[in-house]
Design an enzyme around this catalytic site. Structure first.
Site, short mmCIF file in Angstrom:
data_model
loop_
_atom_site.label_atom_id
_atom_site.label_comp_id
_atom_site.label_asym_id
_atom_site.label_seq_id
_atom_site.Cartn_x
_atom_site.Cartn_y
_atom_site.Cartn_z
N TYR A 122 0.81 -1.22 0.00
CA TYR A 122 0.00 0.00 0.00
C TYR A 122 0.85 1.27 0.00
O TYR A 122 0.39 2.32 -0.43
CB TYR A 122 -0.91 0.03 1.24
CG TYR A 122 -2.17 -0.78 1.11
CD1 TYR A 122 -2.13 -2.15 0.91
CD2 TYR A 122 -3.41 -0.16 1.21
CE1 TYR A 122 -3.30 -2.89 0.82
CE2 TYR A 122 -4.58 -0.89 1.12
CZ TYR A 122 -4.52 -2.25 0.92
OH TYR A 122 -5.69 -2.96 0.84
N LYS A 164 3.29 -15.37 2.95
CA LYS A 164 3.53 -16.05 1.67
C LYS A 164 5.02 -16.31 1.60
O LYS A 164 5.71 -15.90 0.67
CB LYS A 164 3.00 -15.17 0.52
CG LYS A 164 3.03 -15.79 -0.84
CD LYS A 164 1.93 -16.81 -1.08
CE LYS A 164 2.09 -17.46 -2.44
NZ LYS A 164 1.18 -18.61 -2.65
N ASP A 190 -2.72 -18.34 0.78
CA ASP A 190 -3.67 -19.05 -0.10
C ASP A 190 -4.30 -20.21 0.66
O ASP A 190 -5.52 -20.41 0.65
CB ASP A 190 -2.99 -19.51 -1.40
CG ASP A 190 -1.63 -20.18 -1.20
OD1 ASP A 190 -1.16 -20.26 -0.05
OD2 ASP A 190 -1.04 -20.65 -2.19
N ASP A 230 -6.44 -7.16 4.39
CA ASP A 230 -7.58 -6.55 3.68
C ASP A 230 -8.44 -7.66 3.07
O ASP A 230 -9.66 -7.67 3.24
CB ASP A 230 -7.05 -5.61 2.60
CG ASP A 230 -8.18 -4.98 1.80
OD1 ASP A 230 -9.14 -4.51 2.43
OD2 ASP A 230 -8.11 -4.97 0.56
N ASP A 241 -12.47 -9.29 4.45
CA ASP A 241 -13.72 -9.39 3.69
C ASP A 241 -14.19 -10.84 3.65
O ASP A 241 -15.40 -11.12 3.71
CB ASP A 241 -13.56 -8.86 2.25
CG ASP A 241 -13.85 -7.36 2.13
OD1 ASP A 241 -13.58 -6.63 3.09
OD2 ASP A 241 -14.35 -6.93 1.07
#
Ligand code: NAD
Ligand code: IPM
Ligand code: MN
Length: 360
Positions: free
Chosen positions: A137, A187, A219, A243, A247
């Site tokens: 970001y 990751k 993942d 983020d 959701d």
């Protein structure tokens, strides 16, 4: 008598609708608590672009400086999707300006809403500690470079070890205090930043021998959160993964409208930004049907964190939980109540709970 300075940044889309609902709750809670709350308002996001040509104007910065807490609605919308500086950039600039590196996003299935979760038999109750001011970001360089016959685009995933350390430590402390398992999501099979993230987690783990730690690739974590949500209690992860997974957590509990969050600098009793996890929901904006639960819970976290009013936090959380258990429900929860009808139900619950407490 407690005196609090609240800055409200309603923002775009359903932002004004859900913050308006939360402020009605605050009104009643302040009356009960005998507080004086001075409320100021300022522009952020698309609304600020329209009024000041800037998604995070100077005037809003000055208002933040005076506030002891900030309640945000949401920013963004199709109107500004092509703007040179998008509404979302204003939100990011504000988080950075306020130094809010930790974003706490709790999720759980509410009593009475079990039928909305695709995983209704499972235990879904957790919290995501999302690093908020680093990673993709904010990394530099970023942008477009025009090449002969092609275009190159760069985003930079940049972290300092110290930035990882403080958010992971905060999550460890929470897991220790609540006797929960910590899952660190990264990751590390691909990214160097994730390998350092894992090293930092392992090093901190030595300081928290009582906290069980699990490492998961992002993942696999996304898949496993759907299959075995009961294995997840405290999740700590970097900005972009947090983020996305938050959701997903909205999906796990039945609606994104149910999640509130705290963006803070780690220490309770300090100024923070309290924002629902959802966005400006352009598809339902202006219809008066947005679910204000995320905004109300954000308000609850605000009074508890920035103002140390833990009783008021509990009162709001209980009133919201009881209203969700009893209904009426907004359309995202399968009902046909408006934002206002649900808000009135919450305020009524608040009264009942308050009366019960006074008597006992
Ligand atoms: P969104 O969260 O706005 O909406 C996703 C879906 O969830 C939509 O179907 C929406 O109707 C529903 N939803 C969200 N909140 C709800 C609520 N309170 N009650 C009922 N239903 C609700 O995400 P999006 O559509 O991907 O993004 C829309 C805009 O919001 C974009 O500009 C995006 O950048 C911005 N955004 C802002 C924030 C923020 O300000 N914190 C967060 C996320 C997205
Ligand atoms: C969120 C939002 C923001 C983010 C956007 C609007 C910049 O999606 O708070 O979850 O990605 O942090
Ligand atoms: Mn998001």
């Amino acid at each position: 008598m407690a005196n609090h300075q609240l800055l409200v940044l309603a923002g775009d889309g359903i932002g004004p609708e859900v913050t308006g609902a939360a402020l009605q709750v605050l009104d009643r809670v302040a009356e009960i608590g005998g507080w004086v709350v001075e409320i100021e308002r300022a522009d952020i996001g698309g609304t600020a672009i329209d009024a000041h040509g800037d998604p995070f104007p100077e005037k809003t910065q000055r208002a933040i400086d005076k506030a002891s807490a900030v309640l945000l609605g949401a920013v963004g919308g199709p109107k500004w999707d092509q703007a040179p500086k998008r509404p979302e950039a204003g939100l990011l600039a504000m988080r950075q300006y306020m130094g809010l590196w930790a974003n706490l996003r709790p999720y759980h299935i509410f009593k009475g809403l079990e039928h909305l979760s695709p995983l209704r038999k499972a235990q879904v109750d957790g919290i995501i500690f999302r690093e908020l001011t680093g990673g993709l970001y904010f990394g530099e360089p970023r942008g477009r470079r025009f090449l002969p016959g092609d275009l190159e685009v760069i985003d930079t995933l940049q972290y300092r070890r110290s930035e990882m350390w403080r958010i992971i430590k905060l999550a460890f402390e929470y897991a220790r205090d609540h006797h929960l398992t910590l899952t660190s999501v990264d990751k590390a099979n691909v990214l160097e930043s994730s390998r350092v993230w894992r090293e930092v987690t392992d090093e901190l783990s030595k300081q928290f021998p009582d906290v069980p730690v699990v490492h998961r690739y992002v993942d696999a974590a996304a898949m496993d959160l759907v299959l075995n949500p009961d294995r997840y209690q405290v999740i700590v992860t970097e900005n972009l993964f947090g983020d996305i997974l938050s959701d997903l957590a909205g999906g796990l509990v039945g609606s994104l409208g149910l999640l509130g969050s705290s963006s803070v600098a780690g220490t309770p009793g300090t100024r923070g930004l309290f924002e629902p996890v959802h966005g400006s929901a352009p598809d339902i904006a202006g219809k008066g049907i947005a679910n204000p639960t995320g905004a109300m819970l954000s308000l609850a976290y605000l009074v508890g964190w920035s103002w140390s009013e833990s009783e008021a936090q509990q009162l709001i959380e209980s009133a919201v939980a009881e209203s969700l258990a009893e209904g009426p429900h907004t359309p995202d929860l399968g009902g046909n109540a408006s934002t206002e009808e649900f808000t009135q139900a919450v305020i009524q619950r608040l009264e009942h709970i308050w009366q019960r407490r006074k008597i006992s």
